[in-house]
Write an enzyme that holds these catalytic residues in place. Structure first.
Site, PDB file in Angstrom:
ATOM      1  N   HIS A   1      -0.106  -3.519   7.155  1.00  0.00           N
ATOM      2  CA  HIS A   1       1.161  -3.285   6.463  1.00  0.00           C
ATOM      3  C   HIS A   1       2.137  -4.403   6.773  1.00  0.00           C
ATOM      4  O   HIS A   1       2.790  -4.410   7.811  1.00  0.00           O
ATOM      5  CB  HIS A   1       1.747  -1.919   6.869  1.00  0.00           C
ATOM      6  CG  HIS A   1       3.082  -1.648   6.243  1.00  0.00           C
ATOM      7  ND1 HIS A   1       4.089  -0.975   6.899  1.00  0.00           N
ATOM      8  CD2 HIS A   1       3.573  -1.974   5.018  1.00  0.00           C
ATOM      9  CE1 HIS A   1       5.140  -0.894   6.104  1.00  0.00           C
ATOM     10  NE2 HIS A   1       4.853  -1.496   4.965  1.00  0.00           N
TER      11      HIS A   1
ATOM     12  N   SER B   1       1.725   1.593   3.084  1.00  0.00           N
ATOM     13  CA  SER B   1       2.580   2.037   4.186  1.00  0.00           C
ATOM     14  C   SER B   1       2.603   3.554   4.295  1.00  0.00           C
ATOM     15  O   SER B   1       3.151   4.086   5.253  1.00  0.00           O
ATOM     16  CB  SER B   1       4.016   1.539   3.975  1.00  0.00           C
ATOM     17  OG  SER B   1       4.571   2.106   2.794  1.00  0.00           O
TER      18      SER B   1
ATOM     19  N   GLU C   1       2.078  -3.896  10.746  1.00  0.00           N
ATOM     20  CA  GLU C   1       1.509  -2.685  11.338  1.00  0.00           C
ATOM     21  C   GLU C   1       0.008  -2.676  11.063  1.00  0.00           C
ATOM     22  O   GLU C   1      -0.416  -2.688   9.907  1.00  0.00           O
ATOM     23  CB  GLU C   1       2.184  -1.439  10.762  1.00  0.00           C
ATOM     24  CG  GLU C   1       3.619  -1.273  11.233  1.00  0.00           C
ATOM     25  CD  GLU C   1       4.286  -0.033  10.662  1.00  0.00           C
ATOM     26  OE1 GLU C   1       4.926   0.706  11.426  1.00  0.00           O
ATOM     27  OE2 GLU C   1       4.183   0.185   9.429  1.00  0.00           O
TER      28      GLU C   1
ATOM     29  N   ASN D   1       8.148   3.770   9.462  1.00  0.00           N
ATOM     30  CA  ASN D   1       8.628   4.792   8.542  1.00  0.00           C
ATOM     31  C   ASN D   1       8.618   6.185   9.162  1.00  0.00           C
ATOM     32  O   ASN D   1       9.462   7.031   8.837  1.00  0.00           O
ATOM     33  CB  ASN D   1       7.804   4.789   7.262  1.00  0.00           C
ATOM     34  CG  ASN D   1       8.167   3.620   6.358  1.00  0.00           C
ATOM     35  OD1 ASN D   1       9.204   2.985   6.540  1.00  0.00           O
ATOM     36  ND2 ASN D   1       7.313   3.329   5.404  1.00  0.00           N
TER      37      ASN D   1
END
Length: 583
Positions: A437, A416, A449, A487
């Protein structure tokens, strides 16, 4: 039987907020006198109400309470209560409130929708302090939605009672949060929305993928760009601009994209066009376009998963339940056995909860094999790496995968925050390497992701998209940049919350409550930090800052000191909110 008296409510300003309040008042059976100086606002409201009437079955426009749409504020003389819903400009609000109190009978309650301005000061400026109170909204009002009733200390008991009665009649839900916490929540969320617009403008990811990633990855009720459309691009732009001028904080400097949209009249749902296009009823008619989608998907029937930790086990379980023959490769026989047993226990829990049948559990286990030899992956269509989050270890593994896997096998890393390109380069076959991810726990979370490098072949990406779709997952495309989408947007928001700890008066429980109640987030930032893990959060902050070196990504000193002291959050019951009993 005595007929119910029809209240007469005035509304001044028919932007996003005023129009929503007008609809709620009509639904509550109020006669409404709506005033706006802009003819286009009156026309837009009339068109939308007509469209809403046409969409209803068995109900006619003449059946609803009386409605007056006018540019003449003298019409407010009959109102028994007036709501001021003009833009958040102190001089404008003071002038409008003075005009309202001058035109209405003495003692008529006047409610301001100010969010950052002092209600007592506005009440004094209005010339009738006892008559003015506040309705503070986080997002545009809707039935069952949150509102913070602001009981000014100067307001009369009659005004306070009228405020509470109106909230109940309109079907609004009073938020039990403090004004300072509400202001902090607004600042955190507005900065987050602004960053999302900046990323979209940069072409970092499509509007649809950004929204999907944040909804599914964080459990939010709406994606950030959907929220901007709902709140009104001009309203958010004005709120950001006011904060930027007041604080100088670059997090509030409005995205150039938002500025362009305001100039072009693309104001979101209220104007019919924003990040999406909307009809007269506010329903989406043209959603934002998605990300890249070319390439030809290859069949994936045999999958490999490298690793034996929680993420590797979760991905292997997803693949096996999804009908793929799955080989889990661990470092040794003992680790492989423990992983297989843990997957079996997880499947048993899913049977008990009614999510899969006993037969599906047995079929999934029959599709699972384990090994400690990477060479066993030679017949796989796709291999997912889920080992320790260390670039050196991943590069060594990808070099080996590049040797043992068949030509055309898609090789995926679950990182990630590390470089997909570095893994791809180590493999010696970068066209086959992508990022996948999965979010933890993988069997539950729908989001994946899908990170791509410049060298990744479109067929490899198409294969991964098709696999995710078949497994019941939703893949969003994003470039190979630290943090991907979730994130990259989440941690500046969490960092902003951590910055509040530098203030002596910060109440973290109240801040969490304001975010949860006001914006409908599943948990506030401090509870979320505990859930993620303080050590994990600090590591992600550090990697993001190493990659981008932006002020908003500077690792939190408070977080660093907590981790150094052994506070890890929920995992060891030492964090921000871990000592509290949470419902």
């Amino acid at each position: 039987m005595t007929a119910r008296r029809t209240p007469v409510t005035g509304i001044v300003g028919l932007g996003t907020l005023g129009e929503a309040l007008l609809r709620l008042a009509l639904e509550a059976g109020h006669e409404v006198i709506a005033v706006d100086s802009a003819l286009d606002a009156l026309d837009r409201t009339a068109r939308r109400l007509k469209a809403a009437d046409a969409a209803r079955t068995g109900e006619r426009a003449e059946d609803r309470p009386a409605l007056t749409l006018t540019t003449d504020p003298a019409a407010l003389a009959r109102a028994e209560l007036v709501i001021e819903a003009v833009p958040e400009d102190e001089a404008v609000k003071k002038a409008v409130l003075r005009d309202i109190t001058a035109r209405c009978a003495p003692g008529v309650p006047v409610l301001t929708t100010a969010t950052t301005l002092s209600v007592p000061r506005l009440a004094i400026a209005a010339g009738s302090p006892g008559s003015v109170a506040g309705l503070r909204f986080f997002t545009p009002p809707a039935a069952g939605g949150p509102v913070l009733p602001v009981h000014s200390p100067l307001a009369s008991p009659a005004t306070a009672a009228a405020l509470d009665a109106l909230v109940a009649e309109l079907g609004l839900r009073p938020a039990s949060v403090t004004a300072p916490a509400a202001a902090d929540a607004d600042d955190l969320v507005l900065a987050y929305l602004n960053r999302a617009a900046i990323l979209c403008d940069e072409g970092y990811a499509s509007a649809r993928d950004i929204d999907t990633a944040m909804r599914l990855g964080c459990g939010l009720p709406l994606g950030p760009l959907e929220t901007l459309d709902l709140m009104g691009i001009d309203s958010v732009h004005a709120a950001l601009l006011a904060r930027w001028r007041r604080t100088g904080d670059c997090a509030f400097e409005p995205s150039p994209l938002l500025s362009r949209m305001v100039t072009a009249g693309r104001l979101g749902r209220k104007s019919g066009e924003g990040f999406a296009a909307y009809d007269e009823l506010g329903a989406v008619v043209t959603p934002p376009a998605g990300g890249p989608g070319a390439g030809t998907a290859r069949p994936v029937t045999r999958v490999g998963v490298v690793g034996s930790g929680a993420m590797a086990r979760g991905i292997a379980e997803v693949m096996a339940v999804g009908g793929r023959h799955t080989l889990l490769v661990a470092r040794g026989t003992e680790q492989a056995g423990r992983a297989l047993a843990a997957i079996g226990d997880s499947l048993t829990r899913r049977v008990r909860r009614g999510r899969i049948s006993p037969a599906e559990r047995e079929a999934a286990l029959a599709r699972l094999e384990t090994s400690h030899d990477l060479a066993a992956l030679g017949d796989r269509d796709l291999v997912v790496e889920a080992v320790v989050e260390d670039l050196g270890a991943k590069r060594v593994l990808f070099a080996r995968l590049g040797e043992v896997c068949a030509p055309g096998t898609v090789l995926a890393t679950t990182t990630s925050s590390l470089s997909v390109a570095a893994c791809a380069e180590a493999s010696g076959r970068p066209a086959d390497v992508i990022g996948l991810h999965f979010f933890n726990p993988a069997p539950v979370m729908r989001l994946v992701e899908l990170a791509y490098t410049a060298q990744a072949h479109e067929d490899a990406l198409a294969t991964a998209r098709a696999l995710c779709r078949d497994l019941g997952k939703t893949a969003v495309d994003c470039p190979d940049r630290t943090g991907f989408i979730v994130n990259r947007l989440l941690f500046p928001y969490l960092g902003g919350a951590l910055d509040l700890l530098e203030r002596a008066d910060t109440d973290i429980a109240a801040t969490d409550a304001a975010v949860e109640q006001g914006y409908g987030y599943p948990m506030g930032p401090f509870a979320l930090l505990d859930t993620i893990g303080l050590d994990v959060s600090l590591a992600i902050q550090e990697r993001l800052y190493e990659s981008f070196a932006l002020p908003e990504l500077v690792p939190s000193r408070a977080l660093s000191e907590l981790v150094a002291a052994g506070a890890l959050g929920r995992k060891n019951q030492r964090g921000f909110r871990t000592g509290e009993r949470r419902g």
